[in-house]
Structure formats: structure tokens, C-alpha cells
Design an enzyme around this catalytic site. Structure first.
Site, mmCIF file in Angstrom:
data_model
loop_
_atom_site.group_PDB
_atom_site.id
_atom_site.type_symbol
_atom_site.label_atom_id
_atom_site.label_comp_id
_atom_site.label_asym_id
_atom_site.label_seq_id
_atom_site.Cartn_x
_atom_site.Cartn_y
_atom_site.Cartn_z
ATOM 1 C CD GLU A 94 -23.630 -3.831 -46.279
ATOM 2 O OE1 GLU A 94 -24.849 -3.926 -46.351
ATOM 3 O OE2 GLU A 94 -23.024 -2.747 -46.356
ATOM 4 C CB CYS A 107 -15.090 0.108 -47.296
ATOM 5 S SG CYS A 107 -16.042 0.773 -45.925
ATOM 6 C CB CYS A 114 -22.917 0.101 -34.833
ATOM 7 S SG CYS A 114 -21.838 1.378 -34.145
ATOM 8 C CB CYS A 118 -24.791 7.766 -35.737
ATOM 9 S SG CYS A 118 -23.247 7.656 -34.792
ATOM 10 C CB CYS A 121 -25.402 5.398 -39.156
ATOM 11 S SG CYS A 121 -24.490 3.898 -39.543
ATOM 12 C CB CYS A 336 -23.947 3.467 -44.946
ATOM 13 S SG CYS A 336 -22.690 4.664 -45.283
HETATM 14 N N1 SAH Z 1 -18.137 3.993 -36.593
HETATM 15 C C1 SAH Z 1 -17.146 4.543 -37.462
HETATM 16 C C2 SAH Z 1 -17.042 3.843 -38.815
HETATM 17 C C3 SAH Z 1 -18.327 3.458 -39.495
HETATM 18 S S1 SAH Z 1 -19.292 4.777 -40.176
HETATM 19 C C4 SAH Z 1 -17.376 6.033 -37.644
HETATM 20 O O1 SAH Z 1 -18.347 6.554 -37.098
HETATM 21 O O2 SAH Z 1 -16.563 6.689 -38.269
HETATM 22 C C5 SAH Z 1 -18.327 5.334 -41.543
HETATM 23 C C6 SAH Z 1 -18.726 6.696 -42.086
HETATM 24 O O3 SAH Z 1 -19.983 6.619 -42.752
HETATM 25 C C7 SAH Z 1 -18.874 7.748 -40.995
HETATM 26 O O4 SAH Z 1 -18.184 8.928 -41.328
HETATM 27 C C8 SAH Z 1 -20.368 7.995 -40.968
HETATM 28 O O5 SAH Z 1 -20.608 9.298 -40.520
HETATM 29 C C9 SAH Z 1 -20.756 7.743 -42.414
HETATM 30 N N2 SAH Z 1 -22.177 7.441 -42.628
HETATM 31 C C10 SAH Z 1 -22.968 6.603 -41.925
HETATM 32 N N3 SAH Z 1 -24.221 6.603 -42.425
HETATM 33 C C11 SAH Z 1 -24.232 7.428 -43.480
HETATM 34 C C12 SAH Z 1 -25.225 7.842 -44.424
HETATM 35 N N4 SAH Z 1 -26.483 7.367 -44.377
HETATM 36 N N5 SAH Z 1 -24.864 8.729 -45.374
HETATM 37 C C13 SAH Z 1 -23.591 9.185 -45.469
HETATM 38 N N6 SAH Z 1 -22.622 8.834 -44.619
HETATM 39 C C14 SAH Z 1 -22.918 7.968 -43.630
#
Ligand code: SAH
Length: 354
Positions: A94, A107, A114, A118, A121, A336
Site C-alpha cells: 500500500e 506514505c 514485517c 508489534c 500493527c 495501516c
Molecule cells: N516500522 C516503522 C514504520 C511502519 S509503522 C515504524 O515502526 O515506525 C508506522 C507508524 O504507524 C508507527 O509509528 C506505528 O507505531 C504506527 N501504527 C502501526 N499500527 C497502528 C495502528 N493500528 N494505529 C495507529 N498507529 C499505528
């Protein structure tokens, strides 16, 4: 990917000069070819009309220009556009375009899936498939420019799917191509790389390309809490992360951005805010609060608006610079990994099941 042919989309000026010289062509063609490939977004050699027919035929046999396939393109009522791009091997990624009055931010994704897992995510939830090639990263920009109003992309955030510092070489090369002054696509200071805190990658990038901006997904103010939602914290705990960040060569007046996903009842208390203040004060920084984008499969909650406000004010009252990131494009599932997930569940991408 996979064809083994020279790919212009993942090549810098030096690579292209070397390649076409090896094919017996003069190096002055580099500029022409780069204009076709990057500025005009043409991927078909037969359309490059100021190149001789015989050389075009040679290029067709020996070379390629990656062009991602648009599997879905959606536009939100707030102007946000979301692209689902299909890759040669059936995977998809995406890319989201977010227009504002003073800027238009793209973006960009760096991996299919990944490894970091996390807990909040959706991308990590689906596991890891593979790294994107340099060409696939650059082409998200080239394809988006062909499709967004006025071709307007002023800023890039490497904040899409994947951990950019886990795909270090391809990401760095893509940044070098995008910021090449002759191409003038997007300037280095308009690019932000967001990392979950891959310490060796941060240290290396500080040496290799500190001109871009750095954002770090902190998301919790203690190791104990951070470990629970970000397994990478076991490898690189907060202290080690902060030490690496203090070595990042910030120009005067610049700051590192901390992203902080707010999870209701988990990291949104007054005490969490106070601990976050203590961390953020250690380096020149600003904080982006990101209220959790709820996904049913992940089991966290978005805090109430009152909670978010209160947390925000605790930080502001401590004289930090804080923004609450408004969620854009909610009506098109722009948050996301949501679009890819929803399409892959219903199947029209033809992508592999996860
Ligand atoms: N791996 C990198 C970039 C991808 S995630 C990183 O961790 O920064 C990009 C951003 O989206 C990160 O700040 C992450 O914490 C946030 N993110 C991921 N899932 C999310 C969700 N469900 N709600 C809000 N923010 C989210």
C-alpha cells in the site's frame, strides 16, 4: 524482480551510465533515459521516441523498467488517496497520498509484511513476506505522481508497511535516487524515515545519509510496557535506543520525531505521560500522538477523546512540542494495512494467502 535484467527504476545515474556504456551506447543518453523513467514515468522502451530504434530494441532485450500494477485506487472524502500496488510475484503493498494546504505527503512501504510483530500493527500481524527492491520503493513515488492531482508529492514518509531499517540497502538506494538533485523528485529534508528502533540501522544511517529526517516509534514510556507491544525492545531497549538517537547529527533547530500510538488503558495514563516527558527531554524532539486505529483482530482500544486531550496537555504543560495526528482517509481504510488486508481476504488481488 526476478527477471535478472538490469532495472532502470532501481538504478542511479552511475549505474545507468555503466550499463549503457557496456551496451555500446554513449553516456550522454543517461539524462534522456532518466527523464523518461523517473520524470515522465514511462516504463515502455518503445515509447522513448528520442532514443534510436536499434538501441530501444537492445534495451527491450536486456533491460527492464519496474512498473507496479495498480490493483486498487481509492479516494477519500478528505482528498486522501490510497493505492494498492501489485508486485510481479503476486504480493501487494500500500501507498497513501495525503494532501494538505501546504504539502502533499506520500506514505511509502518498504517491505511486504514485517518481521517485528508489534502488537497494535496489522502489518506485523500478517507476518513477513519479503523486502521490496529499490525499484519497487522508488516506483511507488513514480506511479503515485502519475495519478495524484497535479502530480504533487512534496514530502515522503517511509511509514507504510514494513520496517525500513530492516531493508537497509534497498531503502537507502531508493532514497539516494529520489533525492538526486538532477531528478529533483523530492528533497532530502522532505523525507522522513520512521523506525521501530533498529539501533544498528540508526547508527549506520547517521553515517550514510543523515540529511533525511528521522522518526522513532516509541509507543511506550518504559521497557516493561514497550516490550509487551514491541518485541524489538528486548533487543534494543529504550536506553540503548536513546543513546543511538543522541548520536544522530541533527542540524540546528531540527528535531527527532517520537511517534506514540495511544492504546486505551495501556499507555495513556498521566504517569505514562510524565515518563514520556522525561524521555523526550533527553534529545531535541517533538511528539506525534497517534490514537490507535482500531482493528478488531488486534484487541486494543482507542482512548477516549478526553483521555487523549489530557495526555496531550500533560506533555504541552511540560513545554514539549506535541501534535495529535488526525486520522486521514478513514472512509477508504487508509490506516495501516487495512486495505490490503480487506482485499486479500476477499481475494481480488490474486495475491498469496497469508
Ligand atoms: N516500522 C516503522 C514504520 C511502519 S509503522 C515504524 O515502526 O515506525 C508506522 C507508524 O504507524 C508507527 O509509528 C506505528 O507505531 C504506527 N501504527 C502501526 N499500527 C497502528 C495502528 N493500528 N494505529 C495507529 N498507529 C499505528
Amino acid at each position: 524482480m526476478g527477471s535478472g535484467k538490469f532495472d532502470f527504476k532501481g538504478a542511479d545515474a552511475g549505474d545507468i551510465a555503466q550499463w549503457i556504456t557496456s551496451l555500446g551506447e554513449k553516456p550522454y543518453r543517461v539524462k534522456q533515459l532518466r527523464q523518461w523513467v523517473f520524470t515522465r514515468g514511462v516504463a515502455d522502451f518503445s515509447q522513448m521516441t528520442d532514443i534510436s530504434k536499434s538501441f530501444r530494441a537492445t534495451l527491450e532485450q536486456t533491460s527492464t523498467v519496474t512498473a507496479l500494477k495498480v490493483l486498487a485506487e481509492t479516494r477519500s472524502s478528505d482528498g486522501t488517496m490510497k493505492f494498492l500496488f501489485g508486485l510481479k510475484d503476486g504480493h501487494s503493498v500500500e501507498t497513501v497520498w495525503i494532501p494538505d494546504e501546504d504539502r502533499a505527503t506520500l506514505c511509502v512501504s518498504s517491505q511486504v509484511g514485517c518481521k517485528l510483530k508489534c502488537g497494535f500493527c496489522l502489518t506485523g500481524h500478517g507476518g513477513f513476506q519479503r523486502n521490496l527492491s529499490t525499484a519497487e520503493i522508488v516506483d511507488q513515488l513514480i506511479q503515485a505522481r502519475l495519478r495524484v492531482p497535479g502530480g504533487r508529492v512534496t514530502n515522503i514518509v517511509l511509514m507504510g508497511m514494513g520496517e525500513p531499517l530492516d531493508n537497509y540497502g534497498n531503502v537507502l538506494k531508493a532514497i539516494r535516487i529520489i533525492t538526486d538533485e538532477e531528478l529533483a523528485l523530492v528533497g532530502a529534508r522532505k523525507i522522513t524515515l520512521s523506525t521501530a528502533g533498529v539501533v544498528p540501522g540508526i547508527l549506520k544511517l547517521a553515517e550514510d545519509f543523515p540529511k533525511i529526517k528521522l522518526a522513532v516509534s516509541l509507543n511506550a514510556p518504559t521497557d516493561e510496557k514497550r516490550e509487551k507491544i514491541m518485541p524489538i525492545n528486548k533487543k534494543y531497549p529504550i536506553n540503548e535506543l536513546m543513546k543511538a538517537l543522541s548520536k544522530w547529527p541533527l542540524p540546528r533547530g531540527r528535531r527527532i520525531t517520537f511517534e506514540y500510538v495511544m492504546l486505551g488503558g495501556f499507555n495513556d495514563s498521566d504517569e505514562d505521560a510524565k515518563k514520556l516527558v522525561a524521555i523526550a527531554r533527553r534529545i531535541p524532539s517533538k511528539i506525534n500522538l497517534i490514537p490507535f486505529n482500531p482493528c478488531p483482530e488486534l484487541g486494543y482500544q482507542r482512548p477516549s477523546d478526553e483521555r487523549i486531550e489530557r495526555f496531550y496537555h500533560t506533555l504541552i504543560d511540560s513545554h514539549l512540542t506535541v501534535f495529535i495526528r488526525q486520522s486521514r482517509g478513514q472512509d477508504i481504510l487508509a490506516a495501516c494495512g487495512q486495505l490490503r488486508e480487506s482485499l486479500e481476504m476477499t481475494g481480488p488481488t490474486g495475491g498469496p494467502a497469508e
